[in-house]
Design a protein around this motif. Structure first.
Motif, PDB file in Angstrom:
ATOM      1  N   ASP A 138       0.856  -1.176   0.000  1.00  4.80           N
ATOM      2  CA  ASP A 138       0.000   0.000   0.000  1.00  4.80           C
ATOM      3  C   ASP A 138       0.895   1.230   0.000  1.00  4.80           C
ATOM      4  N   ALA A 139       0.301   2.397  -0.139  1.00  4.31           N
ATOM      5  CA  ALA A 139       1.081   3.630  -0.141  1.00  4.31           C
ATOM      6  C   ALA A 139       1.873   3.746   1.159  1.00  4.31           C
ATOM      7  N   GLY A 140       3.192   3.699   1.048  1.00  5.89           N
ATOM      8  CA  GLY A 140       4.059   3.852   2.204  1.00  5.89           C
ATOM      9  C   GLY A 140       4.097   2.671   3.142  1.00  5.89           C
ATOM     10  N   SER A 141       3.544   1.528   2.743  1.00  2.00           N
ATOM     11  CA  SER A 141       3.419   0.416   3.679  1.00  2.00           C
ATOM     12  C   SER A 141       3.592  -0.930   2.993  1.00  2.00           C
ATOM     13  N   LEU A 142       4.373  -1.807   3.643  1.00  2.00           N
ATOM     14  CA  LEU A 142       4.518  -3.200   3.222  1.00  2.00           C
ATOM     15  C   LEU A 142       4.211  -4.071   4.431  1.00  2.00           C
ATOM     16  N   LEU A 143       3.446  -5.134   4.239  1.00  2.00           N
ATOM     17  CA  LEU A 143       3.033  -5.993   5.350  1.00  2.00           C
ATOM     18  C   LEU A 143       3.098  -7.446   4.906  1.00  2.00           C
ATOM     19  N   ALA A 144       3.720  -8.296   5.748  1.00  2.00           N
ATOM     20  CA  ALA A 144       3.800  -9.723   5.434  1.00  2.00           C
ATOM     21  C   ALA A 144       4.150 -10.504   6.695  1.00  2.00           C
ATOM     22  N   ALA A 145       3.833 -11.794   6.669  1.00  2.00           N
ATOM     23  CA  ALA A 145       4.230 -12.705   7.739  1.00  2.00           C
ATOM     24  C   ALA A 145       5.404 -13.541   7.243  1.00  2.00           C
ATOM     25  N   VAL A 146       6.317 -13.860   8.160  1.00  2.00           N
ATOM     26  CA  VAL A 146       7.485 -14.667   7.815  1.00  2.00           C
ATOM     27  C   VAL A 146       7.547 -15.861   8.761  1.00  2.00           C
ATOM     28  N   ARG A 147       7.620 -17.033   8.176  1.00  2.00           N
ATOM     29  CA  ARG A 147       7.654 -18.264   8.960  1.00  2.00           C
ATOM     30  C   ARG A 147       9.097 -18.617   9.325  1.00  2.00           C
ATOM     31  N   ASP A 154       7.277 -20.935  14.378  1.00  2.00           N
ATOM     32  CA  ASP A 154       6.802 -19.572  14.628  1.00  2.00           C
ATOM     33  C   ASP A 154       6.514 -18.837  13.322  1.00  2.00           C
ATOM     34  N   ALA A 155       5.701 -17.813  13.446  1.00  2.00           N
ATOM     35  CA  ALA A 155       5.430 -16.903  12.320  1.00  2.00           C
ATOM     36  C   ALA A 155       5.428 -15.490  12.873  1.00  2.00           C
ATOM     37  N   TRP A 156       6.212 -14.628  12.242  1.00  2.00           N
ATOM     38  CA  TRP A 156       6.357 -13.253  12.711  1.00  2.00           C
ATOM     39  C   TRP A 156       5.758 -12.292  11.689  1.00  2.00           C
ATOM     40  N   THR A 157       5.214 -11.198  12.197  1.00  3.48           N
ATOM     41  CA  THR A 157       4.599 -10.193  11.331  1.00  3.48           C
ATOM     42  C   THR A 157       5.554  -9.028  11.129  1.00  3.48           C
ATOM     43  N   VAL A 158       5.788  -8.713   9.864  1.00  5.26           N
ATOM     44  CA  VAL A 158       6.711  -7.626   9.504  1.00  5.26           C
ATOM     45  C   VAL A 158       5.922  -6.479   8.882  1.00  5.26           C
ATOM     46  N   GLU A 159       6.208  -5.273   9.337  1.00  5.32           N
ATOM     47  CA  GLU A 159       5.658  -4.060   8.727  1.00  5.32           C
ATOM     48  C   GLU A 159       6.810  -3.155   8.333  1.00  5.32           C
ATOM     49  N   VAL A 160       6.766  -2.675   7.105  1.00  3.78           N
ATOM     50  CA  VAL A 160       7.805  -1.778   6.602  1.00  3.78           C
ATOM     51  C   VAL A 160       7.154  -0.465   6.198  1.00  3.78           C
ATOM     52  N   ALA A 161       7.759   0.632   6.609  1.00  5.78           N
ATOM     53  CA  ALA A 161       7.273   1.966   6.236  1.00  5.78           C
ATOM     54  C   ALA A 161       8.259   2.587   5.245  1.00  5.78           C
ATOM     55  N   VAL A 162       7.723   3.111   4.148  1.00  6.11           N
ATOM     56  CA  VAL A 162       8.519   3.800   3.129  1.00  6.11           C
ATOM     57  C   VAL A 162       7.884   5.173   2.908  1.00  6.11           C
ATOM     58  N   PRO A 163       8.655   6.250   2.924  1.00  4.54           N
ATOM     59  CA  PRO A 163       8.061   7.581   2.727  1.00  4.54           C
ATOM     60  C   PRO A 163       7.308   7.688   1.405  1.00  4.54           C
ATOM     61  N   VAL A 164       6.118   8.274   1.450  1.00  2.00           N
ATOM     62  CA  VAL A 164       5.346   8.509   0.226  1.00  2.00           C
ATOM     63  C   VAL A 164       5.664   9.911  -0.298  1.00  2.00           C
ATOM     64  N   LEU A 211      14.020   2.810   4.580  1.00  2.00           N
ATOM     65  CA  LEU A 211      13.306   1.551   4.790  1.00  2.00           C
ATOM     66  C   LEU A 211      13.259   1.242   6.283  1.00  2.00           C
ATOM     67  N   SER A 212      12.193   1.642   6.927  1.00  2.00           N
ATOM     68  CA  SER A 212      12.035   1.454   8.374  1.00  2.00           C
ATOM     69  C   SER A 212      11.099   0.276   8.626  1.00  2.00           C
ATOM     70  N   ALA A 213      11.586  -0.717   9.386  1.00  2.00           N
ATOM     71  CA  ALA A 213      10.804  -1.944   9.578  1.00  2.00           C
ATOM     72  C   ALA A 213      10.617  -2.270  11.049  1.00  2.00           C
ATOM     73  N   THR A 214       9.484  -2.918  11.345  1.00  2.00           N
ATOM     74  CA  THR A 214       9.237  -3.479  12.667  1.00  2.00           C
ATOM     75  C   THR A 214       8.808  -4.931  12.488  1.00  2.00           C
ATOM     76  N   CYS A 215       9.127  -5.750  13.452  1.00  2.00           N
ATOM     77  CA  CYS A 215       8.791  -7.171  13.393  1.00  2.00           C
ATOM     78  C   CYS A 215       8.385  -7.625  14.793  1.00  2.00           C
ATOM     79  N   THR A 216       7.467  -8.580  14.858  1.00  2.00           N
ATOM     80  CA  THR A 216       6.995  -9.084  16.154  1.00  2.00           C
ATOM     81  C   THR A 216       7.962 -10.073  16.784  1.00  2.00           C
ATOM     82  N   CYS A 217       9.054 -10.402  16.085  1.00  2.00           N
ATOM     83  CA  CYS A 217      10.049 -11.322  16.656  1.00  2.00           C
ATOM     84  C   CYS A 217      10.834 -10.609  17.760  1.00  2.00           C
TER      85      CYS A 217
END
Length: 222
Positions: A55-64, A68-78, A128-134
């Motif tokens: 999406d605009a300024g946003s990337l979202l995915a789960a990584v196994r 375990d499965a972790w949720t990753v969110e990445v923010a990119v300036p629009v 490329l700013s990212a957060t992860c639930t791991c």
């Protein structure tokens, strides 16, 4: 508009485009060290990354990873509105650029001209700013790097994914290009008539060319 790309179960043979390689370089710049980049590449190539939502300024995915499965969110300036309009103008400045983008090609001069008017289309590592639930304490972690690497595969295949991340997806780009080509005072009916006139004029020009060709053939045979 958010678009979700299905999980990649097989890696591509390699990133081939210059813009895809530019994205990969930005990912490498974002990595804290090779200690995170190596497992990130392994996750990406093994298919551990689930469907990627763009999406605009946003990337979202789960990584196994194992059980375990972790949720990753990445923010990119629009792009700011003024920069977005400037990018549309750059795309419209030369005929054929829209067709190239829709065909999966990003002209190098388009990016250069965008930079000349202050529009940075390709990201650099610090954006490329990212957060992860791991529980990993580094940003980006190996899971986030895996997502970013797979997004690079998407960008390599379709540069309009890059436009979407920057806040100008395919539909919005085409809508703004169309709005730019139709005068503001024209209503829907007038716009449709203008399109019809263009078709008629084009047909007339083609007919004139055919008639000229027939005449030339006749003259040669006389």
């Amino acid at each position: 508009m958010r678009i979700t790309y299905t999980r990649r179960t097989r890696p591509p043979p390699g990133v081939r485009s210059w813009w895809g390689k530019a994205w990969q370089r930005a990912v490498e710049e974002a990595a804290f060290s090779d200690a995170e980049l190596r497992p990130g590449r392994a996750h990406a190539r093994r298919g551990d990354v689930g469907g990627i939502s763009v999406d605009a300024g946003s990337l979202l995915a789960a990584v196994r990873e194992g059980e375990d499965a972790w949720t990753v969110e990445v923010a990119v300036p629009v792009l700011e509105p003024a920069m977005r309009r400037a990018l549309v103008e750059v795309v419209a400045a030369e005929s054929g650029r829209v067709a190239e983008l829709l065909a999966g090609n990003l002209p190098h001069d388009l990016v250069e001209h965008a930079e000349e008017v202050g529009v940075e289309l390709l990201p650099y590592g610090g954006e490329l700013s990212a957060t992860c639930t791991c529980p990993h304490y580094l940003d980006p972690c190996a899971h986030a790097l895996a997502v970013l690497l797979q997004v690079g595969w998407l960008v390599d295949a379709d540069p309009l994914v890059l436009f979407a991340v920057r806040g100008l997806d395919r539909e919005a780009l085409l809508a703004e290009l169309h709005a730019r080509s139709v005068p503001e005072h024209t209503g829907p009916v007038v716009a449709e008539l203008a399109d019809d006139v263009e078709v008629v004029v084009d047909a007339a020009l083609r007919a004139r060319e055919l008639l000229a060709g027939f005449a030339a053939e006749r003259d040669r045979g006389a």
